[in-house]
Design a protein around this motif. Structure first.
Motif, short mmCIF file in Angstrom:
data_model
loop_
_atom_site.label_atom_id
_atom_site.label_comp_id
_atom_site.label_asym_id
_atom_site.label_seq_id
_atom_site.Cartn_x
_atom_site.Cartn_y
_atom_site.Cartn_z
N ASP A 5 56.56 28.63 51.47
CA ASP A 5 56.02 29.64 52.39
C ASP A 5 56.59 31.03 52.07
OD1 ASP A 5 54.65 27.58 53.64
OD2 ASP A 5 56.08 27.43 55.31
N LYS A 6 57.88 31.09 51.77
CA LYS A 6 58.50 32.38 51.44
C LYS A 6 57.96 32.94 50.13
CE LYS A 6 62.60 35.09 51.38
NZ LYS A 6 61.86 36.29 51.03
N LEU A 7 57.80 32.10 49.14
CA LEU A 7 57.25 32.56 47.86
C LEU A 7 55.83 33.09 48.03
CD1 LEU A 7 58.58 29.80 45.46
CD2 LEU A 7 59.11 32.24 45.34
N ARG A 8 55.02 32.38 48.81
CA ARG A 8 53.64 32.83 49.04
C ARG A 8 53.63 34.18 49.78
NH1 ARG A 8 50.78 30.01 45.57
NH2 ARG A 8 50.67 27.79 45.96
N ALA A 9 54.49 34.32 50.77
CA ALA A 9 54.56 35.58 51.53
C ALA A 9 55.05 36.72 50.63
CB ALA A 9 55.48 35.42 52.74
N ASP A 10 56.05 36.44 49.81
CA ASP A 10 56.56 37.47 48.90
C ASP A 10 55.51 37.87 47.87
OD1 ASP A 10 58.95 37.43 50.26
OD2 ASP A 10 60.05 36.30 48.74
N ALA A 11 54.75 36.90 47.39
CA ALA A 11 53.68 37.20 46.42
C ALA A 11 52.61 38.08 47.08
CB ALA A 11 53.06 35.92 45.89
N ALA A 12 52.27 37.76 48.30
CA ALA A 12 51.27 38.56 49.02
C ALA A 12 51.77 39.99 49.26
CB ALA A 12 50.91 37.89 50.34
N GLU A 13 53.04 40.11 49.59
CA GLU A 13 53.62 41.44 49.82
C GLU A 13 53.65 42.25 48.52
OE1 GLU A 13 57.68 43.53 51.51
OE2 GLU A 13 57.35 41.42 51.89
N ALA A 14 54.00 41.61 47.42
CA ALA A 14 54.00 42.30 46.13
C ALA A 14 52.59 42.74 45.75
CB ALA A 14 54.59 41.40 45.04
N PRO A 30 50.82 54.09 37.66
CA PRO A 30 50.46 52.94 36.81
C PRO A 30 51.65 52.02 36.49
CG PRO A 30 49.46 54.94 35.95
CD PRO A 30 50.37 55.35 37.06
N ARG A 31 52.83 52.59 36.26
CA ARG A 31 53.99 51.74 35.96
C ARG A 31 54.39 50.88 37.15
NH1 ARG A 31 58.73 55.07 33.59
NH2 ARG A 31 59.56 52.99 33.33
N LYS A 32 54.33 51.45 38.34
CA LYS A 32 54.67 50.70 39.54
C LYS A 32 53.60 49.62 39.80
CE LYS A 32 56.75 52.59 43.08
NZ LYS A 32 57.04 53.33 44.33
N ARG A 33 52.34 49.97 39.58
CA ARG A 33 51.25 49.00 39.76
C ARG A 33 51.43 47.83 38.80
NH1 ARG A 33 45.95 48.79 41.77
NH2 ARG A 33 46.20 50.85 42.68
N ALA A 34 51.78 48.12 37.55
CA ALA A 34 52.00 47.06 36.56
C ALA A 34 53.18 46.17 36.94
CB ALA A 34 52.21 47.67 35.18
N LEU A 35 54.25 46.79 37.41
CA LEU A 35 55.44 46.04 37.81
C LEU A 35 55.11 45.07 38.95
CD1 LEU A 35 58.52 45.51 37.84
CD2 LEU A 35 58.68 47.39 39.47
N TYR A 36 54.42 45.56 39.97
CA TYR A 36 54.11 44.71 41.12
C TYR A 36 53.02 43.69 40.81
CZ TYR A 36 57.45 46.96 44.11
OH TYR A 36 58.64 47.39 44.67
N THR A 37 52.18 43.97 39.84
CA THR A 37 51.23 42.97 39.38
C THR A 37 51.98 41.80 38.75
OG1 THR A 37 49.47 44.58 39.01
CG2 THR A 37 49.33 42.52 37.76
N THR A 38 52.92 42.14 37.88
CA THR A 38 53.73 41.11 37.23
C THR A 38 54.54 40.31 38.25
OG1 THR A 38 53.90 42.46 35.24
CG2 THR A 38 55.54 40.71 35.50
N LEU A 39 55.12 41.00 39.20
CA LEU A 39 55.92 40.34 40.24
C LEU A 39 55.05 39.40 41.08
CD1 LEU A 39 58.62 39.98 41.65
CD2 LEU A 39 58.08 42.00 43.03
N LEU A 61 48.61 49.36 46.80
CA LEU A 61 48.87 50.68 47.38
C LEU A 61 49.51 51.64 46.38
CD1 LEU A 61 50.21 49.55 50.87
CD2 LEU A 61 47.93 50.45 50.33
N ALA A 62 50.02 51.11 45.28
CA ALA A 62 50.73 51.94 44.30
C ALA A 62 49.76 52.89 43.61
CB ALA A 62 51.43 51.06 43.28
N THR A 63 50.22 54.11 43.43
CA THR A 63 49.41 55.10 42.74
C THR A 63 49.89 55.33 41.31
OG1 THR A 63 50.77 56.88 43.63
CG2 THR A 63 48.79 56.29 44.87
#
Length: 59
Positions: A9-18, A28-37, A24-26
């Protein structure tokens, strides 16, 4: 088994938050990082879910 379910449950919630942060990231580097996460956390959740299913089948 409850610990594994709580971890799932925690992993699913963390994935959804990422994924939300990614969306919401504007920058590109932050968007790529959170996509990977988000992808990584989703894959980890899949592994935990498979372990739960195997545990249930063995019981």
């Amino acid at each position: 088994m409850k610990d594994m379910q709580a971890s799932l449950d925690k992993l699913r919630a963390d994935a959804a938050e990422a994924a939300l942060v990614r969306d919401l990231a504007t920058e590109p580097r932050k968007r790529a990082l959170y996509t990977t996460l988000a992808d990584h956390l989703s894959k980890l959740a899949d592994v935990v879910e498979q372990a739960i299913m195997q545990e249930r089948m063995q019981s």
